[in-house]
Design a protein around this motif. Structure first.
Motif, short mmCIF file in Angstrom:
data_model
loop_
_atom_site.label_atom_id
_atom_site.label_comp_id
_atom_site.label_asym_id
_atom_site.label_seq_id
_atom_site.Cartn_x
_atom_site.Cartn_y
_atom_site.Cartn_z
N ALA A 15 4.30 -10.42 20.62
CA ALA A 15 5.62 -9.83 20.82
C ALA A 15 6.66 -10.55 19.95
CB ALA A 15 6.01 -9.89 22.29
N ALA A 16 6.56 -11.89 19.92
CA ALA A 16 7.48 -12.67 19.08
C ALA A 16 7.29 -12.31 17.61
CB ALA A 16 7.26 -14.16 19.30
N THR A 17 6.03 -12.12 17.21
CA THR A 17 5.74 -11.74 15.83
C THR A 17 6.37 -10.39 15.50
OG1 THR A 17 3.67 -12.97 15.95
CG2 THR A 17 3.88 -11.37 14.17
N MET A 18 6.28 -9.44 16.44
CA MET A 18 6.89 -8.13 16.21
C MET A 18 8.39 -8.27 15.96
SD MET A 18 4.47 -5.96 16.27
CE MET A 18 5.23 -4.37 16.44
N PHE A 19 9.02 -9.15 16.75
CA PHE A 19 10.45 -9.38 16.58
C PHE A 19 10.79 -9.88 15.19
CE2 PHE A 19 11.52 -9.16 21.07
CZ PHE A 19 12.80 -8.65 20.97
N THR A 20 9.90 -10.67 14.61
CA THR A 20 10.17 -11.27 13.31
C THR A 20 9.84 -10.31 12.18
OG1 THR A 20 9.30 -13.21 14.39
CG2 THR A 20 9.86 -13.43 12.08
N VAL A 21 8.86 -9.44 12.40
CA VAL A 21 8.36 -8.60 11.33
C VAL A 21 9.09 -7.25 11.26
CG1 VAL A 21 6.34 -7.25 10.69
CG2 VAL A 21 6.09 -9.67 11.17
N VAL A 22 9.45 -6.71 12.43
CA VAL A 22 10.01 -5.36 12.44
C VAL A 22 11.35 -5.26 11.69
CG1 VAL A 22 10.98 -3.59 13.94
CG2 VAL A 22 8.72 -4.50 14.40
N PRO A 23 12.31 -6.19 11.88
CA PRO A 23 13.58 -6.01 11.14
C PRO A 23 13.41 -5.95 9.62
CG PRO A 23 13.82 -7.67 12.85
CD PRO A 23 12.37 -7.34 12.81
N PRO A 24 12.70 -6.92 8.99
CA PRO A 24 12.56 -6.79 7.53
C PRO A 24 11.78 -5.55 7.11
CG PRO A 24 11.24 -8.63 8.33
CD PRO A 24 12.10 -8.18 9.47
N VAL A 25 10.80 -5.14 7.92
CA VAL A 25 10.03 -3.94 7.56
C VAL A 25 10.93 -2.70 7.59
CG1 VAL A 25 8.23 -2.35 8.36
CG2 VAL A 25 7.74 -4.79 8.19
N LEU A 26 11.78 -2.61 8.62
CA LEU A 26 12.70 -1.46 8.70
C LEU A 26 13.67 -1.48 7.53
CD1 LEU A 26 13.50 -1.14 12.51
CD2 LEU A 26 11.96 0.22 11.10
N ILE A 27 14.20 -2.68 7.21
CA ILE A 27 15.12 -2.78 6.08
C ILE A 27 14.43 -2.31 4.80
CG2 ILE A 27 16.37 -4.40 4.60
CD1 ILE A 27 16.99 -6.05 7.05
N ALA A 28 13.19 -2.80 4.62
CA ALA A 28 12.46 -2.46 3.39
C ALA A 28 12.20 -0.95 3.32
CB ALA A 28 11.14 -3.23 3.33
N LEU A 29 11.85 -0.34 4.45
CA LEU A 29 11.57 1.09 4.44
C LEU A 29 12.84 1.89 4.16
CD1 LEU A 29 9.02 1.49 7.36
CD2 LEU A 29 8.59 1.76 4.92
N ALA A 30 13.94 1.47 4.80
CA ALA A 30 15.19 2.21 4.66
C ALA A 30 15.74 2.11 3.23
CB ALA A 30 16.21 1.71 5.66
N PHE A 31 15.55 0.96 2.61
CA PHE A 31 16.14 0.74 1.28
C PHE A 31 15.09 0.61 0.20
CE2 PHE A 31 19.25 -0.80 4.34
CZ PHE A 31 20.42 -0.18 3.90
N GLN A 32 13.95 1.29 0.42
CA GLN A 32 12.81 1.14 -0.48
C GLN A 32 13.19 1.27 -1.95
OE1 GLN A 32 9.61 3.58 0.76
NE2 GLN A 32 8.15 2.31 -0.30
N ARG A 33 13.97 2.32 -2.26
CA ARG A 33 14.29 2.59 -3.65
C ARG A 33 15.05 1.42 -4.28
NH1 ARG A 33 14.33 7.89 -6.22
NH2 ARG A 33 13.24 8.54 -4.34
N TYR A 34 16.06 0.93 -3.56
CA TYR A 34 16.83 -0.20 -4.08
C TYR A 34 15.93 -1.40 -4.32
CZ TYR A 34 21.20 2.06 -2.68
OH TYR A 34 22.27 2.90 -2.55
#
Lengths: 292, 321
Positions: A262-281
């Motif tokens: 669960a702690a790992t999910m907390f650490t991994v999900v924010p950067p993954v979402l950022i990366a997906l949302a701003f993939q092109r940039y």
């Protein structure tokens, strides 16, 4: 011929392997975070939780290190502290990240613009040395930081991280932004100058708005680097930010993988979402930063 | 002394030219000053935060510190100690093995992913989005995720292989010397293959559509097109990727630390972990700094090769165009 059976088999077979390689470890982590320790250890393996639980996430919010023990081992105070450190660490990680991004965009943006537009004595050499500094491994120059911060009483502070992270993110920011400014046409600035705008005004009113995509790309890459940084946070602060706190949970006795998941999910999900949302940039930034 | 003739008109030119040049040079000098002003904070920070610590580390590597904290000149003694330290030499071997494995797996998988995602197929958009996901995971998290993924008691990899009948009983690769190193390579390459794939895919997308089509009309088969068209086109990107992957392989700390902390025994104790232990466990600043200098020299040499190769490949590319 292009849609031959062989080609299709290869492509979809490759696609399947690709999905397994990327998603299987992540799926296992996500799955574990919704299971009890006894269910995750069951043979044969459960591919879906029989009785999904949020206890692991609750434990992280409440700072409970052993959500599944029956209460006899309540004496492990240190491990409870370790879990309780996670939430404040998330706040501090964000703070450090934003501070590093702000300083990098201002200082690095100014330098990137200067290298792109204004030649001065030694500017080429200075730029090359700045790029060359990217090669110096962060891990190899940690000791002077440690000694100076200890003398200055800055060990275990967020400021120590903001300062030291600039060592590796600032050259990256200058590099990305210089490359970006090079691709922005000069004509608008020149027109503004003829109209009597000063150089600084030109930069602030005309260049910064045009350069927004470049600033966003650089800011995102710098933020992700700061959020992910582990070694300096481990050595200089004994774990103020998220990655070392989560990694430290592994050393605790009585600590179950499901809560760590669960702690790992907390650490991994924010950067993954950022990366997906701003993939092109991000891809543009990565490609520019590494190829030019 | 001779009277100026019409043919000697040039002396007049500077008179109109000079003020213009002066104006331009005043403008130029102000421009240069403005540029220097803008660049100075960044330059000072990089001097203070990279150059100075690098210099200081090199000095520490030439010093000996006693228990009282007094420093004395040691010359190359720390480096001589390293060369006779079996732990260091073992660590160096482990690092080379790790870096080679990391480079090969990351680069080949990344290339394969890029070629795959450059094809048109159902789900291509999904695959292209997913490619960035491992790259977004912090290194240390890749270590944690893989540690438990291959775990001998709860790991899903064991669960899957067991149910597929590939293995008879759960295996615990991390308690085995070779197994631990292999998993460490895979955990690192899991992230780096994505980075590699993203860069190579970006390179592939710059190939003009007409080129492969023309080659196909000329009767070139898949392999010939790859060998004589795609690969030369990608050369600069591949050079970049290979060097970055090599450097990352040599400097890797986070993933290995989260996975094994160097164990079992010293089986995965790469140079960065040896360095960490010398500096912060044994507080031997001399040996730790000497190790840091070794790592720094490796990185600088690789960086130098990088610039050389890149310069050559852009020269080749420009020569072709």
């Amino acid at each position: 011929m292009r849609t031959s059976l062989l080609r299709r088999t290869l492509v979809y077979g490759g696609f399947a392997l690709f999905l397994v390689w990327i998603l299987f470890p992540l799926y296992f982590t996500a799955l574990s975070s919704f299971m009890t320790p006894s269910e995750i250890g069951s043979v044969p393996f459960h591919w879906l939780p029989e009785d999904p639980t949020l206890a692991n996430y609750v434990a992280i919010f409440t700072g409970d290190s052993a959500p599944f023990s029956s209460g006899q081992d309540g004496g492990i105070v240190s491990s409870t502290d370790a879990v309780a450190r996670l939430m404040p660490a998330i706040g501090r990680s964000l703070l450090v990240g934003f501070a590093v991004v702000a300083s990098n965009l201002i200082i690095g943006g100014a330098a990137g613009y200067a290298f792109s537009r204004y030649e001065f004595r030694g500017s080429t050499l200075a730029y090359l040395l700045l790029l060359a500094s990217r090669v110096v491994p962060a891990i190899a120059i940690v000791l002077p930081f440690f000694i100076v911060f200890r003398q200055a009483g800055l060990l275990n502070t967020s400021l120590a991280l903001v300062i030291s992270y600039n060592a590796f993110t600032l050259p990256l920011a200058v590099w990305l932004l210089k490359t970006y400014f090079d691709s922005v046409p000069k004509e608008l600035e020149e027109a503004a100058k003829i109209d009597g705008a000063s150089r600084l005004r030109c930069l602030l009113i005309i260049v910064v708005p045009i350069a927004r995509p470049g600033l966003i790309a650089a800011g995102l890459l710098v933020f992700l680097e700061a959020w992910s940084e582990f070694f300096y946070s481990l050595v200089l602060t004994n774990g103020l930010t998220v990655p070392p706190v989560v990694a430290g949970l592994q050393n605790l006795q009585q600590f179950s993988w499901t809560t760590l998941a669960a702690a790992t999910m907390f650490t991994v999900v924010p950067p993954v979402l950022i990366a997906l949302a701003f993939q092109r940039y991000i891809v543009t930034g990565l490609a520019a930063g590494s190829v030019k | 002394m001779s009277a100026p003739t019409i043919g000697q008109a040039p002396p007049a030119a500077p008179r109109t030219g000079r003020p213009a040049t002066r104006r331009r040079s005043v403008q130029g000098r102000a421009d240069a000053r403005f540029g220097l002003l803008l660049a100075t904070p960044a330059l000072l920070l990089v001097l203070g935060l990279v150059a100075w610590p690098a210099l200081r580390t090199t000095l520490y590597s030439l010093q000996r510190v006693n228990l009282a904290g007094e420093e004395s000149w040691a010359g190359l003694a720390n480096f001589r100690t390293l060369l006779t330290d079996e732990q260091f030499l073992g660590s160096l071997t482990t690092t080379v093995l790790y870096a080679v494995g990391f480079l090969l797996v990351s680069t080949l998988l990344g290339l394969a992913f890029a070629l795959l995602l450059n094809e048109t197929f159902h789900g291509q958009w999904l695959a292209r989005s997913l490619l960035i996901v491992p790259w977004a995971c912090p290194w240390v998290m890749c270590g944690i995720i893989w540690k438990w993924f291959v775990d001998g008691e709860v790991g899903a990899l064991n669960g899957a292989l067991y149910q597929l009948g590939v293995i008879d009983s759960y295996a615990a690769p991390l308690s085995d010397n070779t197994g631990a190193l292999v998993v460490a390579v895979l955990a690192g390459a899991w992230r780096q293959a994505s980075f590699t794939g993203l860069l190579i895919l970006a390179g592939l997308q710059t190939i003009p559509r007409e080129l492969p089509e023309a080659a196909m009309v000329d009767g070139a088969n898949i392999w010939q097109r790859f060998r004589h068209l795609t690969l030369p086109w990608l050369r600069p990107v591949i050079v970049v990727v290979v060097i970055i992957n090599t450097i990352f392989g040599f400097m890797q700390f986070d993933t290995v630390w989260a996975l094994t902390q160097g164990g079992p025994g010293d089986a995965t104790s790469v140079l960065s972990i040896y360095l960490y232990q010398q500096l912060f466990v044994y507080t031997n600043t001399g040996l730790g700094s000497a190790t840091a200098v070794v790592l720094g020299v490796i990185a600088l040499v690789l960086g130098f090769v990088f610039v050389k190769l890149l310069y050559r490949s852009t020269a080749i590319a420009e020569g072709v165009e």
